[in-house]
Structure formats: C-alpha cells, structure tokens
Design an enzyme around this catalytic site. Structure first.
Site, PDB file in Angstrom:
ATOM      1  N   CYS A 255      11.513  -1.532   2.199  1.00 31.20           N
ATOM      2  CA  CYS A 255      11.292  -2.962   2.384  1.00 31.20           C
ATOM      3  C   CYS A 255      12.516  -3.781   1.943  1.00 31.20           C
ATOM      4  O   CYS A 255      13.565  -3.692   2.559  1.00 31.20           O
ATOM      5  CB  CYS A 255      10.018  -3.387   1.657  1.00 31.20           C
ATOM      6  SG  CYS A 255       9.352  -4.964   2.232  1.00 31.20           S
ATOM      7  N   HIS A 345       6.307   0.311   4.099  1.00 29.35           N
ATOM      8  CA  HIS A 345       5.797   0.743   2.799  1.00 29.35           C
ATOM      9  C   HIS A 345       5.175   2.138   2.874  1.00 29.35           C
ATOM     10  O   HIS A 345       4.032   2.273   3.305  1.00 29.35           O
ATOM     11  CB  HIS A 345       4.736  -0.241   2.301  1.00 29.35           C
ATOM     12  CG  HIS A 345       5.282  -1.555   1.860  1.00 29.35           C
ATOM     13  ND1 HIS A 345       5.531  -1.857   0.545  1.00 29.35           N
ATOM     14  CD2 HIS A 345       5.634  -2.653   2.562  1.00 29.35           C
ATOM     15  CE1 HIS A 345       6.008  -3.085   0.448  1.00 29.35           C
ATOM     16  NE2 HIS A 345       6.077  -3.589   1.673  1.00 29.35           N
ATOM     17  N   GLU A 347       4.126   3.791   0.351  1.00 28.91           N
ATOM     18  CA  GLU A 347       3.016   3.851  -0.612  1.00 28.91           C
ATOM     19  C   GLU A 347       1.755   3.218  -0.022  1.00 28.91           C
ATOM     20  O   GLU A 347       0.647   3.546  -0.411  1.00 28.91           O
ATOM     21  CB  GLU A 347       3.397   3.177  -1.934  1.00 28.91           C
ATOM     22  CG  GLU A 347       3.188   1.689  -2.000  1.00 28.91           C
ATOM     23  CD  GLU A 347       4.121   0.880  -1.124  1.00 28.91           C
ATOM     24  OE1 GLU A 347       3.852  -0.309  -0.908  1.00 28.91           O
ATOM     25  OE2 GLU A 347       5.137   1.436  -0.648  1.00 28.91           O
TER      26      GLU A 347
END
Length: 370
Positions: A255, A345, A347
C-alpha cells in the site's frame, strides 16, 4: 431525531440524521465498496482524516467487538451510511456500532442516499467535506466555508501522526525463523500477526527511526507498511528505504509502502480521482496473468504502464501488477536487488485472502538472502 448533513466542497449537501457522536468533523470524503468488515475499515490508520462513505446499504448488523480492531482507535474523521442496523445480531458483539462511534467521538450521518453520493464522487472525485450535526448545523454557506478552510490531502504528511510512539515486538508463533524490522507508516494489527504465524519475529519501529535503529534489530528483512497521506511528503521514509536497498536487505512493502519504494527508485506518484477502497478489487500479475481479488485503500498511485520496465540506482525494475478496472499500477519488483511491493493488502482483514501468499514469498526471499 437529530438532523445531520454531509457538506462537500463543491457545494453539494446530503442531508440525513445524526449517527454516532454529534458535532462537526472535516476530512476528505471517500467511498468504500466493502460489503463487510466495517470495524476493520474504521480502525485502519490509512483512513486517517477521511470521511468514509459505505456503499453497502446496511451497516452495523454485527455490532462491535474487542477482537477485530486493526489499531488502538477509530481513525476515520467521519462516517456516512444509508441504513444503520437498529440492533446488532452477532454472538461476538459487545456493543452497537453507534455506541462505539459515540464513545470515540466519531461524527456520522445516516439515512443518506449513498448510491447518489458515490456516483457524485466517481464523477467529481474525492474532495474535502464536513459532517455537521446538532448545534454544529448552520447555514449552508457557512458550513461550506469551514470545509474549504480544511487542508487538502495533496501535500498532507499524515504517516507521522499515526505511527507508533515506541518500538514494540510481536513474537513469532512457535520457532523463530526470521526477524523483520517493520517501519510503521500506519500498520494494521493483522500484518505482524500474519508474519508471526510464519515464524517471523516482527519489530515494529516508528517512522522517525534511523537506518542504525533499523539495522540494530539485525533484520533478515524490512517491511514497509500501509499508511495515510501523500507519499510525496515521505522524504525520510524514502531515504531510509534507499539505505536498505543499498545494503541489499530483503524488502517488502504494501500500500503506502509500495508508493514509498516506488519513489525510492525514482518513480512518480499522483493523486487518483477517487482512489480504490474496498475488499473486492481485482489485480493482475503481469508475469503470470493470474488475477487476485484484493483489499485496497489508497488515493495515490505510482505512475507508469503495466509491465513497464525501468532503470534505477539499484538496477532494473518492473511494474509488476495492475488493476484491470482502470490500469492503475498495483505493484513493482526490482530485478537486481531483493525487493518487491504491492499496492494492496495481503493481510486483508476482513478479507479476501488471495494475496496472503505474498508473505510466503517474502519468507522465501529472506531465506535466499541468508
């Protein structure tokens, strides 16, 4: 019922009723297309100084719990929804979303035609705005004047406002295989948790850290996190990234970290019209053609063409990923030093999980580095 209004800098006003705390709040108004995961969205530091509009019509159905926060607090400056849940219904819920917004002083507005608002932002672009409710409501021109007095996102150095004040360590789960120094530009809690699950001991460091601070960790790899604001303001993070590349320490960025790495190798960044925000955004790997559905939150991007190769002070690189919706660059890879990054992302709280194997790629890179 207390009335409320979202006032845009172009003069458009969307009226509704107060949701959350009452008062006034200014920020950049953006929309998120996620249909779930509002708690993770609200606590994502990347949304600092932004008023978030949820395109999903019903929000708050699962309430609020104390396990899914992505940071220590809600970071959005305002919240706009269409149809808030009258009461939450989930076994993990400990209070309502409305109660949590009140508790943390987040000013919101409900009952807004979010479809019309989203279409307006798609056509006109993300812009400064304000949420006003209760005694803060005044005449339209006065509210708009307050909005126009607020800062623009271009030129805003916000990462320093969300970074950790002190270093901390997230231990590896089981046997420690690697040690990573993670530069906190606005890191989400699930990121070190997912690295820890792969045997990585994560040392989360403040943005103000020096290269000596970073190397004192004796890292097998360096991680550049997500975060808010304009990447053009991050001279310190860029210099630190260049120092890591010079030492050939394996590096992975996501990001905001993707934009910092890009600027460190000489690429330009620019402000997007309305950005990418949601958990349903496709990305194509130019090397394999494989498509991943990803979680994203960014209003700036790297300039370039998908698959384009470039030269840098650190050798060759390639713009490795792109979004097929608009050809926005979604990743880069250096070919002569161990470094790569993506705009999305891995995660991915609250999902999807197509990009999670990128952490495994980072592990492989660190293993090769040894």
């Amino acid at each position: 019922m207390t009335t409320a209004a979202l006032v845009l800098e172009d003069g458009r006003i969307f009226r509704g009723e107060s949701y959350g705390a009452r008062g006034r709040s200014l920020g950049e108004v953006v929309f998120s297309t996620a249909m779930t995961g509002y708690q993770e969205t609200l606590t994502d530091p990347s949304y600092h100084r932004q008023i978030v509009v949820q395109t999903a019509p019903q929000i708050g159905n699962t309430g609020w719990n104390d396990e899914d926060d992505e940071s220590s607090r809600i970071w959005v400056s305002g919240y706009v929804v269409r149809d808030p849940a009258r009461r939450p219904s989930n076994w993990r819920s400990v209070r309502s979303l409305d109660d949590e917004l009140v508790r943390q002083g987040i000013v919101g507005v409900a009952g807004v035609d979010t479809r019309s608002l989203t279409r307006h932002l798609r056509e006109q672009g993300a812009m400064r705005a304000g949420v006003f409710s209760g005694d803060a409501l005044s005449d339209p021109e006065r509210m708009r004047a307050e909005v126009l007095d607020g800062p623009e996102m271009v030129g805003s150095d916000l990462a320093r406002e969300v970074t950790t004040a002190q270093p901390y360590v997230v231990p590896a789960v089981g046997e420690r295989r690697f040690r990573v120094a993670a530069l906190d530009l606005g890191i989400k809690s699930n990121t070190p948790r997912m690295m820890a699950a792969r045997g990585i001991e994560v040392h989360v460091l403040p943005l103000s850290s020096t290269v000596d601070d970073l190397l004192a960790v004796e890292p097998d790899g360096v991680f550049l996190s997500n975060g808010p604001g304009d990447p053009a303001t991050q001279d310190h993070a860029v210099a630190l990234t260049r120092a890591v590349l010079e030492r050939r320490v394996p590096l992975f960025g996501i990001c905001f970290g993707n934009q910092v790495l890009g600027r460190a190798v000489g690429l330009e960044t620019y402000k997007m019209r309305y950005g990418h925000r949601g958990i349903n955004i496709p990305v194509i790997d130019t090397a394999t053609g494989r498509v991943a559905i990803t979680s994203q939150n960014h209003g700036f991007a790297l300039r370039g063409e998908p698959g384009e190769e470039f030269g840098s002070d650190f050798g060759r690189g390639v713009l490795s990923h792109y979004c097929p919706n608009d050809d926005t660059i979604e990743g880069l890879r250096l070919l002569d030093v161990p470094a790569f990054s993506v705009q999305y992302h891995p995660e991915a709280a609250a999902g999807p999980h197509d990009a999670a194997p990128l952490f495994d790629e980072f592990v492989t890179m660190m293993g090769e580095g040894r």
